[in-house]
Design an enzyme around this catalytic site. Structure first.
Site, PDB file in Angstrom:
ATOM      1  N   LYS A  31      72.723  35.480  15.880  1.00 50.34           N
ATOM      2  CA  LYS A  31      72.609  35.851  17.290  1.00 50.34           C
ATOM      3  C   LYS A  31      73.961  35.752  17.978  1.00 50.34           C
ATOM      4  O   LYS A  31      74.295  36.584  18.818  1.00 50.34           O
ATOM      5  CB  LYS A  31      71.607  34.912  17.974  1.00 50.34           C
ATOM      6  CG  LYS A  31      71.700  34.902  19.486  1.00 50.34           C
ATOM      7  CD  LYS A  31      70.764  33.908  20.101  1.00 50.34           C
ATOM      8  CE  LYS A  31      71.348  32.796  20.935  1.00 50.34           C
ATOM      9  NZ  LYS A  31      72.533  32.963  21.690  1.00 50.34           N
ATOM     10  N   ASN A  32      74.728  34.734  17.626  1.00 52.37           N
ATOM     11  CA  ASN A  32      75.998  34.542  18.333  1.00 52.37           C
ATOM     12  C   ASN A  32      77.101  35.484  17.861  1.00 52.37           C
ATOM     13  O   ASN A  32      78.193  35.479  18.424  1.00 52.37           O
ATOM     14  CB  ASN A  32      76.457  33.079  18.214  1.00 52.37           C
ATOM     15  CG  ASN A  32      75.652  32.169  19.133  1.00 52.37           C
ATOM     16  OD1 ASN A  32      74.833  32.637  19.920  1.00 52.37           O
ATOM     17  ND2 ASN A  32      75.887  30.869  19.033  1.00 52.37           N
ATOM     18  N   ARG A 101      74.926  35.614  27.987  1.00 46.77           N
ATOM     19  CA  ARG A 101      76.336  35.342  28.258  1.00 46.77           C
ATOM     20  C   ARG A 101      77.222  36.550  27.999  1.00 46.77           C
ATOM     21  O   ARG A 101      78.449  36.433  28.012  1.00 46.77           O
ATOM     22  CB  ARG A 101      76.813  34.185  27.356  1.00 46.77           C
ATOM     23  CG  ARG A 101      75.982  32.931  27.439  1.00 46.77           C
ATOM     24  CD  ARG A 101      76.379  32.032  28.562  1.00 46.77           C
ATOM     25  NE  ARG A 101      77.745  31.575  28.483  1.00 46.77           N
ATOM     26  CZ  ARG A 101      78.433  31.106  29.512  1.00 46.77           C
ATOM     27  NH1 ARG A 101      77.878  31.064  30.705  1.00 46.77           N
ATOM     28  NH2 ARG A 101      79.671  30.695  29.365  1.00 46.77           N
ATOM     29  N   ASP A 125      71.566  29.853  27.966  1.00 44.63           N
ATOM     30  CA  ASP A 125      70.781  28.637  28.112  1.00 44.63           C
ATOM     31  C   ASP A 125      71.329  27.775  29.232  1.00 44.63           C
ATOM     32  O   ASP A 125      72.521  27.760  29.496  1.00 44.63           O
ATOM     33  CB  ASP A 125      70.830  27.832  26.810  1.00 44.63           C
ATOM     34  CG  ASP A 125      69.913  28.446  25.772  1.00 44.63           C
ATOM     35  OD1 ASP A 125      69.058  29.256  26.159  1.00 44.63           O
ATOM     36  OD2 ASP A 125      70.071  28.116  24.602  1.00 44.63           O
ATOM     37  N   ASP A 314      74.678  23.411  18.749  1.00 46.13           N
ATOM     38  CA  ASP A 314      73.354  24.044  18.687  1.00 46.13           C
ATOM     39  C   ASP A 314      72.445  23.370  17.656  1.00 46.13           C
ATOM     40  O   ASP A 314      71.229  23.539  17.709  1.00 46.13           O
ATOM     41  CB  ASP A 314      73.500  25.526  18.335  1.00 46.13           C
ATOM     42  CG  ASP A 314      74.311  26.275  19.354  1.00 46.13           C
ATOM     43  OD1 ASP A 314      73.856  27.287  19.872  1.00 46.13           O
ATOM     44  OD2 ASP A 314      75.432  25.839  19.650  1.00 46.13           O
ATOM     45  N   VAL A 336      80.392  18.789  23.449  1.00 42.32           N
ATOM     46  CA  VAL A 336      80.759  20.182  23.762  1.00 42.32           C
ATOM     47  C   VAL A 336      80.231  20.605  25.139  1.00 42.32           C
ATOM     48  O   VAL A 336      80.982  21.144  25.959  1.00 42.32           O
ATOM     49  CB  VAL A 336      80.260  21.141  22.662  1.00 42.32           C
ATOM     50  CG1 VAL A 336      80.638  22.582  22.993  1.00 42.32           C
ATOM     51  CG2 VAL A 336      80.836  20.742  21.306  1.00 42.32           C
TER      52      VAL A 336
HETATM   53  C1  UD1 Z   1      78.816  29.763  22.548  1.00 42.04           C
HETATM   54  C2  UD1 Z   1      77.456  29.979  21.915  1.00 42.04           C
HETATM   55  C3  UD1 Z   1      76.590  28.741  22.031  1.00 42.04           C
HETATM   56  C4  UD1 Z   1      77.342  27.551  21.440  1.00 42.04           C
HETATM   57  C5  UD1 Z   1      78.717  27.418  22.078  1.00 42.04           C
HETATM   58  C6  UD1 Z   1      79.561  26.318  21.427  1.00 42.04           C
HETATM   59  C7  UD1 Z   1      77.079  32.339  22.203  1.00 42.04           C
HETATM   60  C8  UD1 Z   1      76.277  33.425  22.866  1.00 42.04           C
HETATM   61  N1  UD1 Z   1      76.801  31.090  22.581  1.00 42.04           N
HETATM   62  O1  UD1 Z   1      78.588  29.532  23.949  1.00 42.04           O
HETATM   63  O2  UD1 Z   1      75.385  28.946  21.308  1.00 42.04           O
HETATM   64  O3  UD1 Z   1      76.613  26.372  21.699  1.00 42.04           O
HETATM   65  O4  UD1 Z   1      79.441  28.643  21.952  1.00 42.04           O
HETATM   66  O5  UD1 Z   1      79.654  26.508  20.065  1.00 42.04           O
HETATM   67  O6  UD1 Z   1      77.902  32.591  21.327  1.00 42.04           O
HETATM   68  N2  UD1 Z   1      84.001  26.191  29.250  1.00 42.04           N
HETATM   69  C9  UD1 Z   1      84.660  26.074  30.449  1.00 42.04           C
HETATM   70  N3  UD1 Z   1      85.134  27.219  31.045  1.00 42.04           N
HETATM   71  C10 UD1 Z   1      84.951  28.458  30.488  1.00 42.04           C
HETATM   72  C11 UD1 Z   1      84.280  28.565  29.247  1.00 42.04           C
HETATM   73  C12 UD1 Z   1      83.808  27.404  28.644  1.00 42.04           C
HETATM   74  O7  UD1 Z   1      84.844  24.976  30.977  1.00 42.04           O
HETATM   75  O8  UD1 Z   1      85.391  29.447  31.071  1.00 42.04           O
HETATM   76  C13 UD1 Z   1      83.477  24.957  28.607  1.00 42.04           C
HETATM   77  C14 UD1 Z   1      81.943  24.950  28.594  1.00 42.04           C
HETATM   78  O9  UD1 Z   1      81.420  24.511  29.826  1.00 42.04           O
HETATM   79  C15 UD1 Z   1      81.677  23.999  27.455  1.00 42.04           C
HETATM   80  C16 UD1 Z   1      82.822  24.303  26.475  1.00 42.04           C
HETATM   81  O10 UD1 Z   1      83.827  24.956  27.236  1.00 42.04           O
HETATM   82  O11 UD1 Z   1      81.792  22.661  27.891  1.00 42.04           O
HETATM   83  C17 UD1 Z   1      82.420  25.169  25.305  1.00 42.04           C
HETATM   84  O12 UD1 Z   1      81.832  26.376  25.797  1.00 42.04           O
HETATM   85  P1  UD1 Z   1      81.957  27.729  24.957  1.00 42.04           P
HETATM   86  O13 UD1 Z   1      82.484  27.415  23.605  1.00 42.04           O
HETATM   87  O14 UD1 Z   1      82.665  28.727  25.776  1.00 42.04           O
HETATM   88  O15 UD1 Z   1      80.429  28.179  24.800  1.00 42.04           O
HETATM   89  P2  UD1 Z   1      79.832  29.626  24.954  1.00 42.04           P
HETATM   90  O16 UD1 Z   1      80.765  30.656  24.465  1.00 42.04           O
HETATM   91  O17 UD1 Z   1      79.243  29.765  26.308  1.00 42.04           O
END
Ligand code: UD1
Length: 456
Positions: A31-32, A101, A125, A314, A336
């Site tokens: 999915k990701n 997202r 989520d 996850d 995370v």
């Molecule tokens: C993706 C995955 C999710 C997984 C996560 C971490 C998808 C659709 N989702 O989510 O399933 O759990 O990676 O492996 O692929 N952050 C910021 N600012 C930003 C972006 C992120 O502060 O602009 C922080 C987030 O709040 C979090 C951390 O960075 O604390 C990691 O987030 P991120 O790796 O970006 O997760 P997603 O890409 O949203």
């Protein structure tokens, strides 16, 4: 394909205690990865084809988003073909706000195609604040003028985006994807430091490379991308979903059964496998399958989630349920997402799981939430006798925890909010039934369910 309609009629699942779950599950592509590949394909000058596409709601949502932009999306079995349109509309409609997202990842590609773009506030989520500041800062570094509005993010660029040097404050998966997608067609070189290197990101980088992008993965979380003038379509087959693979291995273990999972390579599961081994599970692994059972029971563990190759966040939700069935006190430290631990914890607590939550960093090195008041550690007492309950699940991963907790509980359960599961798992009801879970769709009655939303 599960439709994306936000107003689809609500259903719930009725789960009866079912004894050990046994059987085989072949997981589809992740999915990701799929949705990011779909976004990348928009930048090609010719159609792209992606095989091993999972039947998950996120694909349906992303299909509708791309179609609303004028991109052709055709799904035939598990193969999707993306045909970039000649007339791209660079505005993702507001109705796609909060569903997943993906829209934020479209900003860079849309700026390349149209110099101006709007995407609604991202969803996904409910796990922590999930800000998009890294994405916005990165796009600004490429030369875009970005305005954050109440509804979403608007960006424009005069001429072409220009390659840049970016160091992410944290190796964010989404922000790394934004940079890769944007850098591929930017003018000149982009150097990205402190990048995320999750397997799904490497898959995206490989797909972009097939499309003609010039991407180098250097040691030490660094990507170097030399922008090209044009990308073309490409064909690929997705790798298996490591979140699903882990979920079903745990579904077998937690019920005292044994599930054999195919379609997800061992190398994507290294930390998951070693964690289960530390808990006393016996793993049987070959080139096609991974299977786990625990004939001598399970023991407690202390673990923290981390970026790849650490224990992925996850995987934390199903692990929670497993910890309730392991002998002794387990410790889980989420590093995370500052808020993610509360969701599966509340679901499992509603079913009698003995879980205590803490703001401190337990069972591992201090993390970046150390000085905050974020609840991000848990102590789980095993073996807890779980009991059936009527619960409303708050998100995708915690939702799976609710279902496997119901499988091992005494008494019947009703799980509300299963659209979350259908958004991210490939045919979850049918798959769980094939393993012997007594689960069926039932009428939804969320008003009488225990809400497991923190703060609700
Ligand atoms: C993706 C995955 C999710 C997984 C996560 C971490 C998808 C659709 N989702 O989510 O399933 O759990 O990676 O492996 O692929 N952050 C910021 N600012 C930003 C972006 C992120 O502060 O602009 C922080 C987030 O709040 C979090 C951390 O960075 O604390 C990691 O987030 P991120 O790796 O970006 O997760 P997603 O890409 O949203």
């Amino acid at each position: 394909m599960t439709p994306a309609a936000p107003d689809a009629p609500a259903t719930a699942w009725a789960v009866e205690p079912s004894g050990p779950l046994r059987g085989e599950v072949r997981v589809a592509g992740s999915k990701n990865a799929i949705t990011k590949h779909m976004v990348a394909a928009v930048m090609g000058s010719s159609p792209s084809t992606i095989h091993n596409v999972p039947d998950v709601g996120d694909v349906g949502i992303t299909t509708e988003v791309l179609q609303s932009l004028g991109v052709g999306v055709d799904l035939d079995g598990d193969t999707i073909t993306i045909t970039p349109g000649d007339e791209i509309v660079p505005e993702v409609p507001l109705r796609y706000s909060g569903l997943n997202r993906i829209p934020i990842l479209l900003l860079g590609p849309l700026l390349h195609l149209h110099q101006e773009a709007f995407v609604p506030v991202v969803g996904g989520d409910r796990i922590g604040a999930r800000p998009v500041d890294f994405h916005v800062d990165a796009l600004r570094a490429f030369g875009a003028e970005v305005t954050e509005t109440e509804d979403g993010v608007r960006a424009k660029v005069a001429g072409r985006l220009v390659g840049t040097q970016i160091t992410l404050p944290y190796p964010s998966v989404g922000a790394t994807e934004t940079v890769l997608l944007t850098a591929a067609l930017a003018e000149g070189r982009t150097v990205l430091n402190n990048a995320a290197t999750e397997p799904e990101i490497i898959e995206l980088a490989l797909f972009l490379q097939r499309m003609g992008a010039r991407i180098e993965l250097s040691p030490g979380r660094k990507f170097v991308i030399d922008g090209v003038e044009k990308l073309h379509g490409a064909t690929t087959r997705l790798e298996g979903d490591r979140l699903e693979a882990f979920s079903y291995l745990v579904a077998g273990l937690v019920t005292g059964g044994q599930v054999r999972v195919g379609g997800c390579a061992q190398e994507r599961m290294v930390t998951a496998i070693s964690t289960l081994q530390r808990m006393g599970a016996e793993l049987d692994i070959n080139d096609d399958w991974i299977s786990a059972n625990a004939p001598d029971g399970l023991r407690a563990i202390a673990i923290h989630t981390d970026t790849h190759p650490g224990f992925m966040t996850d995987w934390q939700s199903p692990l929670f349920v497993l910890m309730t069935q392991a002998e002794g006190m387990s410790v889980l430290h989420e590093t995370v997402f500052e808020d993610r631990i509360r969701y599966p914890a509340m679901v499992v607590q509603a079913m009698g799981g003995e879980i205590e939550l803490f703001e401190t960093c337990l069972g591992g090195p201090a993390c970046r939430f150390h000085d905050s008041n974020a609840v991000h550690s848990a102590v789980v007492r095993g073996v807890s006798e779980l009991r059936g309950a009527h619960v409303e699940i708050p998100d995708l991963r915690a939702g799976f925890s609710g279902v496997i907790a119901a499988a091992v509980a005494t008494g019947s359960s009703v799980i509300e909010g299963v659209h979350h599961l259908e958004r991210g798992y490939n045919k979850p009801l049918e798959t769980l039934q094939s393993l012997g879970l007594r689960v069926a769709r039932t009428a939804s009655d969320p008003a009488t369910a225990t809400s497991t939303r923190p703060g609700a």
